[in-house]
Design a protein around this motif. Structure first.
Motif, PDB file in Angstrom:
ATOM      1  N   SER A   1       0.832  -1.196   0.000  1.00 22.59           N
ATOM      2  CA  SER A   1       0.000   0.000   0.000  1.00 22.59           C
ATOM      3  C   SER A   1       0.872   1.252   0.000  1.00 22.59           C
TER       4      SER A   1
ATOM      5  N   GLY B   1      -9.246  -9.444   4.102  1.00 27.84           N
ATOM      6  CA  GLY B   1      -8.524  -9.998   2.958  1.00 27.84           C
ATOM      7  C   GLY B   1      -7.667 -11.194   3.325  1.00 27.84           C
TER       8      GLY B   1
ATOM      9  N   ARG C   1     -11.586 -14.135  -0.178  1.00 28.64           N
ATOM     10  CA  ARG C   1     -10.873 -14.077  -1.453  1.00 28.64           C
ATOM     11  C   ARG C   1     -11.619 -14.899  -2.513  1.00 28.64           C
TER      12      ARG C   1
ATOM     13  N   TYR D   1     -12.168  -5.034  -1.601  1.00 24.31           N
ATOM     14  CA  TYR D   1     -11.898  -5.538  -0.246  1.00 24.31           C
ATOM     15  C   TYR D   1     -12.330  -4.519   0.808  1.00 24.31           C
TER      16      TYR D   1
ATOM     17  N   ASP E   1      -0.225  -8.012   5.221  1.00 28.75           N
ATOM     18  CA  ASP E   1      -0.482  -8.410   3.827  1.00 28.75           C
ATOM     19  C   ASP E   1       0.526  -9.459   3.346  1.00 28.75           C
TER      20      ASP E   1
ATOM     21  N   ARG F   1       0.403  -2.824   8.202  1.00 33.30           N
ATOM     22  CA  ARG F   1      -0.427  -3.355   7.113  1.00 33.30           C
ATOM     23  C   ARG F   1       0.435  -4.160   6.135  1.00 33.30           C
TER      24      ARG F   1
ATOM     25  N   THR G   1      -8.978  -3.267  -7.095  1.00 32.39           N
ATOM     26  CA  THR G   1      -9.495  -4.379  -6.286  1.00 32.39           C
ATOM     27  C   THR G   1      -9.430  -4.071  -4.793  1.00 32.39           C
ATOM     28  N   GLY G   2      -8.527  -3.168  -4.393  1.00 26.27           N
ATOM     29  CA  GLY G   2      -8.489  -2.767  -2.983  1.00 26.27           C
ATOM     30  C   GLY G   2      -9.840  -2.213  -2.554  1.00 26.27           C
ATOM     31  N   ALA G   3     -10.493  -1.471  -3.472  1.00 28.47           N
ATOM     32  CA  ALA G   3     -11.801  -0.879  -3.161  1.00 28.47           C
ATOM     33  C   ALA G   3     -12.837  -1.975  -2.909  1.00 28.47           C
TER      34      ALA G   3
ATOM     35  N   GLY H   1      -3.828  -4.504  -7.177  1.00 31.00           N
ATOM     36  CA  GLY H   1      -4.172  -5.191  -5.938  1.00 31.00           C
ATOM     37  C   GLY H   1      -2.946  -5.782  -5.292  1.00 31.00           C
ATOM     38  N   ARG H   2      -3.120  -6.959  -4.676  1.00 34.52           N
ATOM     39  CA  ARG H   2      -2.011  -7.627  -4.001  1.00 34.52           C
ATOM     40  C   ARG H   2      -1.675  -8.975  -4.640  1.00 34.52           C
ATOM     41  N   ASP H   3      -2.668  -9.588  -5.258  1.00 33.85           N
ATOM     42  CA  ASP H   3      -2.505 -10.962  -5.775  1.00 33.85           C
ATOM     43  C   ASP H   3      -3.034 -11.080  -7.191  1.00 33.85           C
ATOM     44  N   ILE H   4      -3.003  -9.993  -7.935  1.00 29.62           N
ATOM     45  CA  ILE H   4      -3.581 -10.038  -9.284  1.00 29.62           C
ATOM     46  C   ILE H   4      -2.691 -10.884 -10.196  1.00 29.62           C
TER      47      ILE H   4
ATOM     48  N   ARG I   1       0.122 -13.168   5.684  1.00 28.82           N
ATOM     49  CA  ARG I   1      -1.099 -13.985   5.757  1.00 28.82           C
ATOM     50  C   ARG I   1      -0.956 -15.252   4.921  1.00 28.82           C
TER      51      ARG I   1
ATOM     52  N   ALA J   1     -10.145  -3.852   5.778  1.00 28.55           N
ATOM     53  CA  ALA J   1      -9.961  -4.474   4.462  1.00 28.55           C
ATOM     54  C   ALA J   1      -8.787  -5.438   4.505  1.00 28.55           C
ATOM     55  N   SER J   2      -7.707  -4.997   5.151  1.00 30.32           N
ATOM     56  CA  SER J   2      -6.530  -5.852   5.258  1.00 30.32           C
ATOM     57  C   SER J   2      -6.877  -7.108   6.054  1.00 30.32           C
TER      58      SER J   2
HETATM   59  O1   DC Z   1      -5.039  -1.189  -2.114  1.00 26.81           O
HETATM   60  P1   DC Z   1      -5.802  -0.787  -0.843  1.00 26.81           P
HETATM   61  O2   DC Z   1      -4.965  -0.092   0.180  1.00 26.81           O
HETATM   62  O3   DC Z   1      -7.057  -0.024  -1.172  1.00 26.81           O
HETATM   63  O4   DC Z   1      -6.256  -2.193  -0.205  1.00 26.81           O
HETATM   64  C1   DC Z   1      -6.840  -2.278   1.062  1.00 26.81           C
HETATM   65  C2   DC Z   1      -6.536  -3.641   1.683  1.00 26.81           C
HETATM   66  O5   DC Z   1      -7.237  -4.659   0.962  1.00 26.81           O
HETATM   67  C3   DC Z   1      -5.075  -4.064   1.688  1.00 26.81           C
HETATM   68  O6   DC Z   1      -4.413  -3.779   2.906  1.00 26.81           O
HETATM   69  C4   DC Z   1      -5.111  -5.552   1.480  1.00 26.81           C
HETATM   70  C5   DC Z   1      -6.453  -5.838   0.874  1.00 26.81           C
HETATM   71  N1   DC Z   1      -6.359  -6.250  -0.540  1.00 26.81           N
HETATM   72  C6   DC Z   1      -6.152  -7.573  -0.800  1.00 26.81           C
HETATM   73  O7   DC Z   1      -6.023  -8.367   0.148  1.00 26.81           O
HETATM   74  N2   DC Z   1      -6.107  -8.028  -2.076  1.00 26.81           N
HETATM   75  C7   DC Z   1      -6.242  -7.183  -3.115  1.00 26.81           C
HETATM   76  N3   DC Z   1      -6.192  -7.649  -4.365  1.00 26.81           N
HETATM   77  C8   DC Z   1      -6.421  -5.800  -2.870  1.00 26.81           C
HETATM   78  C9   DC Z   1      -6.463  -5.367  -1.562  1.00 26.81           C
END
Ligand code: DC
Length: 225
Positions: A12, A103, A109, A38, A184, A180, A34-36, A129-132, A187, A99-100
């Motif tokens: 982030s 997630g 997921r 979550y 992230d 955070r 995708t964060g939005a 995102g984180r796992d795209i 996990r 969200a974290s």
């Molecule tokens: O990108 P962001 O800060 O808006 O995301 C908020 C939280 O959502 C982030 O700490 C982890 C989770 N997240 C996730 O687990 N997988 C994603 N693809 C996007 C966000």
């Protein structure tokens, strides 16, 4: 017609969303934040008074949660929770933490997987995102892991918060961001990590414009665009 997918993952505060939005606009693709998505689940869980860390309790709430997304004419992605536009409400520090936490649950997921994949099936997308690149779109045409030092990211976030009229001390922003990051990365379900075939783009020393240009070059080198 071929649909292209550009995956941008990273911690982030690296500037993924602005970069992804500008790049999507440049190529005429749909920007998917995708964060939005979550965050919308996190907001729903907070409103329900459920502990976002309680996997079983969170999973039990999912069947009654209707998460939708739509793009306004200006390209802005709006999030809807059971029909209510919550685009603004999901941008608080409490919702970031929630969200974290949500997630981290495999059930969440899995619940959000089709929504994300279907968007990439029906459009050319820049998805962040984180796992795209690792999980959601393993066959993405281009994968970028966007990162910057924690100090640089915290500094940018501190500036942004003060511009938004909600100032916070740098030390506090840095501590929250590092927590955070840790959550992230550590996990079990789809932890944040760089895909093997992703290009690493560290923009600690780059201006925003330089980052945009670097990404454009990466995309052009790897596609016929
Ligand atoms: O990108 P962001 O800060 O808006 O995301 C908020 C939280 O959502 C982030 O700490 C982890 C989770 N997240 C996730 O687990 N997988 C994603 N693809 C996007 C966000």
């Amino acid at each position: 017609m071929k649909h292209y997918s550009i995956a941008i993952d990273g911690p982030s505060g690296a500037g993924k969303s602005t970069l992804a939005r500008v790049t999507a606009e440049k190529f005429g693709f749909l920007y998917v934040d995708t964060g939005a998505i979550y965050r919308t689940v996190g907001l729903s869980i907070l409103r329900a008074g459920v502990d976002p860390k309680d996997g079983a309790a969170v999973a039990a709430r999912l069947p009654e949660m209707r998460i939708e997304l739509a793009h306004a004419a200006d390209g802005l992605q709006h999030m809807y929770l059971n029909g209510e536009d919550v685009t603004e409400q999901i941008r608080t520090p409490e919702v970031s933490m929630a969200a974290s936490a949500v997630g981290a649950h495999a059930a969440v997921r899995a619940f959000l997987m089709d929504l994300q994949r279907n968007l990439a099936k029906s459009h050319s997308v820049v998805m962040d995102g984180r796992d795209i690149g690792t999980v959601v779109l393993p066959d993405a045409d281009v994968k970028v892991f966007l990162t910057a030092s924690a100090q640089e990211r915290a500094w940018r976030r501190t500036l942004e918060l003060s511009q938004r009229g909600a100032p916070k001390p740098y030390e506090e922003v840095l501590a929250e961001l590092e927590r955070r990051d840790r959550d992230d990365v550590s996990r079990d379900a789809a932890p944040l990590r760089q895909a093997e075939d992703a290009v690493r783009l560290d923009n600690s020393q780059l201006t925003f414009q330089e980052t945009v240009e670097a990404l454009e070059q990466i995309i052009r080198e790897r596609t016929a665009l």
